[in-house]
Write an enzyme that holds these catalytic residues in place. Structure first.
Site, PDB file in Angstrom:
ATOM      1  N   ASP A 286     -17.517  12.753   3.491  1.00 37.10           N
ATOM      2  CA  ASP A 286     -18.454  13.585   4.412  1.00 37.10           C
ATOM      3  C   ASP A 286     -19.878  13.279   3.960  1.00 37.10           C
ATOM      4  OD1 ASP A 286     -20.015  15.669   5.692  1.00 37.10           O
ATOM      5  OD2 ASP A 286     -17.868  16.363   6.351  1.00 37.10           O
TER       6      ASP A 286
ATOM      7  N   SER B 251     -20.569  17.129  11.703  1.00 36.80           N
ATOM      8  CA  SER B 251     -19.310  16.476  11.118  1.00 36.80           C
ATOM      9  C   SER B 251     -18.353  16.698  12.370  1.00 36.80           C
ATOM     10  CB  SER B 251     -18.638  17.198   9.921  1.00 36.80           C
ATOM     11  OG  SER B 251     -19.434  16.881   8.991  1.00 36.80           O
TER      12      SER B 251
ATOM     13  N   ASP C   6     -18.373  10.232   8.018  1.00 40.49           N
ATOM     14  CA  ASP C   6     -18.504  10.579   9.491  1.00 40.49           C
ATOM     15  C   ASP C   6     -20.227  10.439   9.769  1.00 40.49           C
ATOM     16  OD1 ASP C   6     -19.274  12.660   7.470  1.00 40.49           O
ATOM     17  OD2 ASP C   6     -18.503  14.225   8.425  1.00 40.49           O
TER      18      ASP C   6
END
Length: 337
Positions: free
Chosen positions: A7, A53, A263
């Site tokens: 992430d 996200s 992401d």
């Protein structure tokens, strides 16, 4: 198939980790995968060209771009069916592993549909339906009140909160909650992302119909928001250890598609030369004469494209440059034909 997500991981995060952990001539596990590509991440949000996200994971999970904050809900409010639920409905084993809360945005987009990513109680409720994930491992125990846990157990899930019980857990459904909040923020977590990934792979790969697993290291994003060099390298090491577990599994099971990506990019990171003697210098592994400095330009997300590396069936379609919705197309074709 296995999707591993750092992430907030952009190109510079990967290069910083490669230099610090493997050196100029070395390679991370994620960099050893034979196919490489680059994906753009712009959401369908009238007020932003930079994704969060939730919107990014929705693009992967549904093939549709949406507004920031939405999980498998389109920009006009329409509920979309995410890939994890499609896979479960088709008879595949499904699971998620994360160092965040298990109901946080990235994993949630694959197994739930909610207009607001903060509705984590709703996400948990949707996990407990027939098309929810059969293996759920990470943090976020604070979301799961006694009623939700009772429902999970009534549905046949084994609920565990420590490493010993995880090792001895039986049954087809497993709910492991190892911290009240994000697992990466726990002062002394009993389990690593790599260990949880191995447990999930062992369970899910036993299904003869195939499986779909989402693995996420959330601390890369948190380190970017905090502009924290040490936390970034810790998170990247954790992530790459999990990638190595997945890579070994894919090597032993050639029918497995493995994809590693981020992401979005967080922190506007650049890798620069540094004096090896400087206080904030990061030594290049195996090289006493070179060091780097991590230069952060923001505490927010950026629109920088994120790298994708992959191996296995369908991975050849992930070379080049493409929007993040293309990843959905490739994954869905491999999983569901």
């Amino acid at each position: 198939m296995v999707l591993v997500v750092g992430d907030g991981m952009g190109p510079a995060h990967r290069e910083a980790a490669r230099l610090a952990l493997a050196g100029t001539d070395g390679e991370l596990a994620m960099g050893s995968l034979p196919v490489a590509g680059l994906q753009t991440t712009i959401p369908a949000d009238p007020s932003s060209t930079v994704t969060d996200s939730a919107a990014a994971a929705t693009a992967w999970a549904t093939g549709e771009k949406t507004a920031n904050g939405s999980l498998a809900v389109g920009p006009d409010g329409e509920r979309l069916t995410p890939l994890g639920r499609e896979a479960a409905e088709a008879g595949l084993a499904t699971g998620l592993v994360t160092t965040s809360a298990v109901t946080d945005a990235t994993p949630a987009a694959f197994f739930s549909s909610v207009a607001d990513r903060e509705d984590q109680d709703d996400v948990a409720e949707q996990y407990l339906t027939a098309a929810g994930p059969s293996v759920v491992l990470g943090g976020g125990a604070g979301v799961w009140d006694d009623g939700l846990l009772d429902r999970a157990r009534a549905d046949g899930a084994t609920a565990v909160t420590d490493a010993d019980r995880l090792a001895s857990a039986e049954g087809d459904r497993l709910l492991g909650l190892f911290a009240e909040g994000p697992l990466h923020a726990a002062p002394d977590p009993e389990v690593s992302l790599a260990e949880l990934t191995r447990v999930a792979l062992d369970r899910l790969s036993a299904d003869p119909d195939g499986f779909f697993l989402v693995v996420e290291e959330e601390q890369v994003d948190e380190a970017g928001h905090a502009n924290d060099d040490d936390a970034l390298l810790t998170a990247m090491a954790s992530l790459d250890e999990a990638v190595e577990v997945a890579r070994e599994h894919a090597e032993d099971h050639p029918g497995t598609l493995l994809v590693v990506t981020g992401d979005h990019e967080t922190g506007g990171l650049a890798v620069e030369d540094a004096d090896p003697g400087a206080d904030d210098a990061i030594p290049v592994a195996g090289d006493d004469d070179r060091a780097v400095d991590l230069d952060w330009s923001t505490e927010s997300h950026t629109a920088a494209p994120t790298p994708v590396t992959a191996t296995g069936p369908g991975s050849e379609q992930l070379s080049g440059t493409y929007p993040n919705t293309h990843l959905h197309e490739v994954m869905r074709e491999v999983l569901l034909g």
